[in-house]
Design an enzyme around this catalytic site. Structure first.
Site, PDB file in Angstrom:
ATOM      1  N   GLN A  80       5.340  -5.604  -5.242  1.00  0.00           N
ATOM      2  CA  GLN A  80       4.242  -4.711  -5.604  1.00  0.00           C
ATOM      3  C   GLN A  80       4.012  -4.741  -7.112  1.00  0.00           C
ATOM      4  OE1 GLN A  80       4.422  -0.123  -5.702  1.00  0.00           O
ATOM      5  NE2 GLN A  80       3.313  -0.514  -3.795  1.00  0.00           N
TER       6      GLN A  80
ATOM      7  N   ASP B 283       6.259   1.953   0.315  1.00  0.00           N
ATOM      8  CA  ASP B 283       5.540   2.318  -0.910  1.00  0.00           C
ATOM      9  C   ASP B 283       6.208   3.475  -1.641  1.00  0.00           C
ATOM     10  OD1 ASP B 283       3.347   1.942  -2.699  1.00  0.00           O
ATOM     11  OD2 ASP B 283       2.346   3.681  -1.845  1.00  0.00           O
TER      12      ASP B 283
ATOM     13  N   SER C 229      -0.569   2.139  -7.356  1.00  0.00           N
ATOM     14  CA  SER C 229      -0.344   0.802  -6.798  1.00  0.00           C
ATOM     15  C   SER C 229      -1.618  -0.037  -6.897  1.00  0.00           C
ATOM     16  CB  SER C 229       0.074   0.901  -5.331  1.00  0.00           C
ATOM     17  OG  SER C 229       1.237   1.693  -5.188  1.00  0.00           O
TER      18      SER C 229
END
Length: 338
Positions: free
Chosen positions: A316, A235, A266
């Site tokens: 993502q 991430d 996110s």
């Protein structure tokens, strides 16, 4: 991760190895450590909020959720994919509860769904699928791009120290960078392109970036531990690829044509684990963004072992709000890579 066994077979009478093994990587241990409070129910011990973030670091939650799920799976299985959604920002002042649902147990595959809660509200949900590995099957992959070797590149800490020593840097920015150095970052980074203050403040317009990454310290040999560590680390910086397509970054000056970043968060996070790897060895993280719009940005990532093997793929989408200063055409990609 003291008192946490990453892979637990409920039908086995054989003691399982402790996840931390021979590791001395206390930062990542702390970030992923969970307390088992009931069957299939776990509680976080440490949550990290990066500077300027709205809530707990997303990778912190993804990694802990994968630890919880893996705790309920036989050692015969290894995670091959996970798909997750961030529903609400995590509050670092309140422990996160992770409830694991044993969706399916098959001979070759098994599935777990993890729901993360705070104060009775769902903040995150993740479904992970596990497979009995079949390493001898035919395979193919995208080749690793040709980038500078990590041994020739400065570390993130070295770059920050060099910027702090720059007499032309404003004092308030130096104070900000000193705070960055004090953050409990569990990973090492080496960017393959941006090595000067000017490149950080005024990045070139591009739809990709790449950097070498590894965790700090030495880990034990359990593959499940390395998978959880990379889930945590995946991430980092992935969504930051989107502002680069507009010539912007968190360090960008407020003057000039580049848009200002007003919010990034996110929305979802997916991963595919292709083969064994070590998270305490250098991995190349290649990030790309094919599209942004409607205050959202889409990114893809490929994580390679140093020998060129594609080990993990990542996808993502996130909220990316940019405040435009002058109208600018959309960035384009010459050839799709993912």
């Amino acid at each position: 991760m003291s008192n946490t066994h990453l892979t637990v077979d409920p039908n086995s009478t054989t003691p399982h190895p402790d996840a931390d093994g021979t590791t001395n990587n206390t930062i990542i241990e702390t970030m992923l450590d969970l307390e088992e409070i009931d069957k299939d129910l776990y509680r976080s011990k440490k949550l990290w909020v990066p500077m300027g973030a709205r809530g707990v670091f997303g990778g912190n939650v993804v990694g802990q959720a994968l630890v919880a799920a893996t705790n309920t799976v036989s050692t015969d299985f290894s995670v091959h994919s996970l798909h997750s959604y961030f529903l609400l920002p995590g509050d670092h002042t309140t422990p996160i509860l992770y409830h694991v649902e044993r969706v399916r147990d098959g001979k070759s595959y098994c599935t777990r769904t993890v729901t993360a809660k705070q104060r009775g509200k769902n903040i995150f949900v993740c479904t992970a699928s596990y497979q009995v590995p079949r390493p001898g099957a035919p395979s193919h992959q995208y080749p690793m791009p040709n980038v500078p070797h990590h041994s020739t590149l400065p570390s993130q800490e070295e770059l920050i120290h060099a910027m702090i020593e720059n007499p032309k840097l404003p004092e308030n920015l130096k104070d900000f960078l000193r705070l960055r150095l004090d953050e409990p970052v569990a990973l090492e980074f080496k960017d393959t392109k941006r090595h000067t203050f000017k490149e950080l403040m005024n990045p070139e317009v591009r739809t990709d970036q790449s950097f070498w990454i590894r965790c700090k310290g030495q880990l034990g040999d359990a593959l499940a531990l390395h998978q959880c560590v990379v889930a945590y680390g995946s991430d980092h910086n992935l969504l930051n690829t989107v502002p680069l397509a507009h010539g912007s970054s968190w360090f960008s000056r407020r003057s000039g044509p580049s848009p200002k970043i007003t919010m990034m968060a996110s929305l979802d996070h997916s991963m595919w684990f292709h083969c064994p790897f070590r998270a305490d060895e250098w991995l190349l993280y290649v990030c790309e963004t094919p599209r942004s719009g409607c205050d959202r940005g889409l990114t893809f990532g490929r994580i390679y072992k140093e020998d060129g093997t594609l080990a993990i793929s990542v996808a993502q989408e996130g909220v990316v709000r940019l405040q435009p200063k002058t109208p600018a055409p959309a960035a384009t990609v010459e050839t799709p890579k993912l």
